[in-house]
Design a protein around this motif. Sequence first.
Motif, PDB file in Angstrom:
ATOM      1  N   LYS A 162       1.028  -1.433  -0.344  1.00 53.94           N
ATOM      2  CA  LYS A 162       0.011  -0.310  -0.134  1.00 53.94           C
ATOM      3  C   LYS A 162       0.843   0.872  -0.396  1.00 53.94           C
ATOM      4  N   SER A 163       1.491   0.897   0.931  1.00 49.15           N
ATOM      5  CA  SER A 163       2.713   2.167   1.488  1.00 49.15           C
ATOM      6  C   SER A 163       3.436   2.698  -0.990  1.00 49.15           C
ATOM      7  N   GLN A 164       3.803   1.585  -1.337  1.00 46.08           N
ATOM      8  CA  GLN A 164       3.983   2.111  -2.949  1.00 46.08           C
ATOM      9  C   GLN A 164       2.802   1.325  -3.863  1.00 46.08           C
ATOM     10  N   LEU A 165       1.584   1.653  -3.868  1.00 42.62           N
ATOM     11  CA  LEU A 165       0.880   1.563  -4.819  1.00 42.62           C
ATOM     12  C   LEU A 165       1.091   1.443  -6.097  1.00 42.62           C
ATOM     13  N   LEU A 166       1.301   2.847  -6.516  1.00 45.00           N
ATOM     14  CA  LEU A 166       1.609   3.000  -8.018  1.00 45.00           C
ATOM     15  C   LEU A 166       2.207   1.513  -8.802  1.00 45.00           C
ATOM     16  N   ARG A 167       3.379   1.415  -7.950  1.00 45.88           N
ATOM     17  CA  ARG A 167       4.839   0.716  -8.824  1.00 45.88           C
ATOM     18  C   ARG A 167       4.066  -0.033  -8.615  1.00 45.88           C
ATOM     19  N   THR A 168       3.330  -1.097  -7.331  1.00 47.10           N
ATOM     20  CA  THR A 168       2.269  -1.853  -7.217  1.00 47.10           C
ATOM     21  C   THR A 168       1.290  -2.405  -8.660  1.00 47.10           C
ATOM     22  N   ILE A 169       0.973  -1.289  -8.612  1.00 48.06           N
ATOM     23  CA  ILE A 169       0.172  -1.458  -9.295  1.00 48.06           C
ATOM     24  C   ILE A 169       0.544  -1.793 -10.969  1.00 48.06           C
ATOM     25  N   LEU A 170       1.507  -1.386 -11.083  1.00 49.06           N
ATOM     26  CA  LEU A 170       2.075  -0.721 -13.179  1.00 49.06           C
ATOM     27  C   LEU A 170       3.002  -2.389 -12.857  1.00 49.06           C
ATOM     28  N   THR A 171       3.084  -3.008 -11.457  1.00 42.88           N
ATOM     29  CA  THR A 171       3.830  -4.947 -11.879  1.00 42.88           C
ATOM     30  C   THR A 171       2.915  -5.276 -12.136  1.00 42.88           C
ATOM     31  N   VAL A 172       1.423  -5.292 -11.280  1.00 39.10           N
ATOM     32  CA  VAL A 172       0.193  -6.090 -11.746  1.00 39.10           C
ATOM     33  C   VAL A 172      -0.095  -6.524 -12.879  1.00 39.10           C
ATOM     34  N   PHE A 173       0.019  -5.033 -13.168  1.00 37.75           N
ATOM     35  CA  PHE A 173      -0.760  -4.901 -14.646  1.00 37.75           C
ATOM     36  C   PHE A 173       0.269  -5.735 -15.847  1.00 37.75           C
ATOM     37  N   ILE A 174       2.165  -5.909 -14.859  1.00 38.31           N
ATOM     38  CA  ILE A 174       3.153  -5.929 -16.134  1.00 38.31           C
ATOM     39  C   ILE A 174       2.621  -7.608 -16.156  1.00 38.31           C
ATOM     40  N   ILE A 175       2.592  -8.496 -15.220  1.00 40.00           N
ATOM     41  CA  ILE A 175       2.228  -9.898 -14.815  1.00 40.00           C
ATOM     42  C   ILE A 175       1.023 -10.231 -15.473  1.00 40.00           C
ATOM     43  N   ALA A 176      -0.208  -9.723 -15.600  1.00 41.19           N
ATOM     44  CA  ALA A 176      -1.892  -9.555 -16.164  1.00 41.19           C
ATOM     45  C   ALA A 176      -1.438  -9.813 -17.724  1.00 41.19           C
ATOM     46  N   ILE A 177      -0.410  -8.663 -17.849  1.00 43.28           N
ATOM     47  CA  ILE A 177      -0.754  -8.825 -19.757  1.00 43.28           C
ATOM     48  C   ILE A 177      -0.732 -10.526 -19.967  1.00 43.28           C
ATOM     49  N   GLY A 178       0.598 -10.870 -19.655  1.00 43.37           N
ATOM     50  CA  GLY A 178       0.961 -12.312 -20.014  1.00 43.37           C
ATOM     51  C   GLY A 178       0.264 -13.618 -19.114  1.00 43.37           C
ATOM     52  N   ILE A 179      -0.991 -13.382 -18.100  1.00 42.35           N
ATOM     53  CA  ILE A 179      -1.856 -14.267 -18.502  1.00 42.35           C
ATOM     54  C   ILE A 179      -3.095 -13.808 -19.141  1.00 42.35           C
ATOM     55  N   THR A 180      -3.428 -12.792 -19.354  1.00 37.75           N
ATOM     56  CA  THR A 180      -4.653 -12.280 -20.439  1.00 37.75           C
ATOM     57  C   THR A 180      -4.539 -13.022 -21.507  1.00 37.75           C
ATOM     58  N   ALA A 181      -2.940 -12.491 -21.821  1.00 35.58           N
ATOM     59  CA  ALA A 181      -3.026 -13.058 -23.168  1.00 35.58           C
ATOM     60  C   ALA A 181      -3.024 -15.054 -23.338  1.00 35.58           C
ATOM     61  N   LEU A 182      -2.288 -15.642 -22.089  1.00 36.95           N
ATOM     62  CA  LEU A 182      -2.159 -17.156 -22.265  1.00 36.95           C
ATOM     63  C   LEU A 182      -3.808 -17.273 -22.264  1.00 36.95           C
ATOM     64  N   VAL A 183      -4.874 -16.888 -20.784  1.00 36.19           N
ATOM     65  CA  VAL A 183      -5.509 -17.626 -20.645  1.00 36.19           C
ATOM     66  C   VAL A 183      -6.926 -17.191 -21.571  1.00 36.19           C
ATOM     67  N   GLY A 184      -6.825 -15.977 -22.398  1.00 35.94           N
ATOM     68  CA  GLY A 184      -7.740 -15.579 -23.371  1.00 35.94           C
ATOM     69  C   GLY A 184      -7.577 -15.985 -24.585  1.00 35.94           C
ATOM     70  N   ILE A 185      -6.412 -16.479 -24.887  1.00 40.63           N
ATOM     71  CA  ILE A 185      -5.609 -17.718 -26.212  1.00 40.63           C
ATOM     72  C   ILE A 185      -6.408 -18.827 -25.960  1.00 40.63           C
ATOM     73  N   LEU A 186      -6.234 -19.940 -25.442  1.00 38.73           N
ATOM     74  CA  LEU A 186      -6.220 -20.727 -24.442  1.00 38.73           C
ATOM     75  C   LEU A 186      -8.165 -20.884 -24.102  1.00 38.73           C
ATOM     76  N   SER A 187      -8.571 -19.740 -24.465  1.00 40.01           N
ATOM     77  CA  SER A 187     -10.198 -20.161 -23.993  1.00 40.01           C
ATOM     78  C   SER A 187     -11.085 -19.751 -25.435  1.00 40.01           C
ATOM     79  N   LEU A 188     -10.513 -19.046 -26.704  1.00 44.93           N
ATOM     80  CA  LEU A 188     -10.450 -18.981 -27.704  1.00 44.93           C
ATOM     81  C   LEU A 188     -10.571 -20.519 -28.371  1.00 44.93           C
ATOM     82  N   VAL A 189      -9.214 -21.259 -27.673  1.00 46.17           N
ATOM     83  CA  VAL A 189      -9.543 -22.208 -28.932  1.00 46.17           C
ATOM     84  C   VAL A 189      -9.863 -22.956 -28.249  1.00 46.17           C
ATOM     85  N   LYS A 190      -9.858 -22.806 -27.038  1.00 43.36           N
ATOM     86  CA  LYS A 190     -11.049 -24.092 -26.707  1.00 43.36           C
ATOM     87  C   LYS A 190     -12.824 -24.282 -26.867  1.00 43.36           C
ATOM     88  N   ALA A 191     -12.840 -22.576 -27.440  1.00 45.46           N
ATOM     89  CA  ALA A 191     -14.308 -22.103 -27.792  1.00 45.46           C
ATOM     90  C   ALA A 191     -14.338 -22.506 -29.161  1.00 45.46           C
TER      91      ALA A 191
END
Length: 411
Positions: free
Chosen positions: A17-46
């Motif tokens: 919480k004391s480094q909220l902006l830096r944490t949010i940016l790091t969370v979204f950097i991680i989220a980009i890779g996971i979004t690509a993985l889950v999103g593409i695998l979801s579409l492939v399965k569909a």
Amino acid sequence: MFSLFRENLRIAFDSIKSQLLRTILTVFIIAIGITALVGILSLVKALENTISSDFASMGSNTFNLQRYEFTSRRSDEKQVINPVIGYRQVKEFTEQYNYPTARTAISFQGTRSAEVKYENEKTDPEASVVGVNENFLNNSGLKLEKGRNFTSFDINNNTRVCVLGSDFYKNIFKDDNPIGKTISIRGTKFNVIGMLEEKGATFGNNQDLRVLIPIQVARTMFTQPNINYNVSVMVEDAELLDSAEEEAILTFRNIRGLTPLEENNFGIGRSDDLINQIGEITGVLSVAAWVISIITIFGSCIALMNIMLVSVTERTREIGVRKALGAKKSTIAAQFLYEAIIVGQLGGLTGIVLGISIGALIASVADFVFTTPWGAIIAATIITFVIAIISGLFPAIKAAKLDPVESLRYE
């Protein structure tokens, strides 16, 4: 032990919480890779669910005679144009092919833009009309919601009867029982004898907005040149499928007038073969999704490790104070490791939500059969946990090894 664990978690959350902006940016950097993985695998399965459900309904004991083989063609391969399968050929095939327990269905697409009228109601000109024989419904895996199937009498005597898709029930009949009603297509009247169960749409092609009529009647209504007919053969025993297919190929080669040295100028398609080929294609797409995601996740791992190293540097004096008060190395290391795990899991959860949302949205637009990709979700959760451990381990060890005296002097 539990109180120490809870205290470490509290410290980790306070640091985040004391480094909220830096944490949010790091969370979204991680989220980009996971979004690509889950999103593409979801579409492939569909995509796989949609195509497999369509072909699987044909049954494992069915094969088709068609104009071309359902195979991918290399760009350097010479294109061969096979002649269309004409009505005379399919008629001869039904007369000559007498394999035991086999039922042959023939059909052709009359139009994809028919206007169907019932009293004062009519459809937009987007209904399709298909000419069929009495075996078409069984061989195609179609089931009736109401009414009856075509009989050989209907087909042989050109009876003006029809079977409708489920959309007509609410469209022009307004939830009234359509059986026995009379509709009009291009000025020709048909008595409704059956209504199909709902099938849904595939790649924008509505399977429930079509009219099935006897094939001879369809031939008098739709006389465009070079009509390509479809032939489907079903045998009762799946163990006889190979021999039934071999005899069908031999029969159709004779009808086509091919010599023993000539290759087939037509294709054979089986529902299980098509599903296997679809599986190979979706498998390649899944590998591509993993490659893209791993590259992005590698960047996320570096970003998370960087933020943890910065956090160690900024909290050097704090670490010295805690060590001076008796904190063990393992306690200091656990504080930073917990912080990395929390950030990693927040990124993973964000990526999973975004990936599923994007996959579901695209699947809805493309009329795919979307299912929750539990495999991708579990994989994403494990990956983010491993990322957090790898990224947080080195900073945690570095923090644990700091000298308390030197840390207290740090400004």
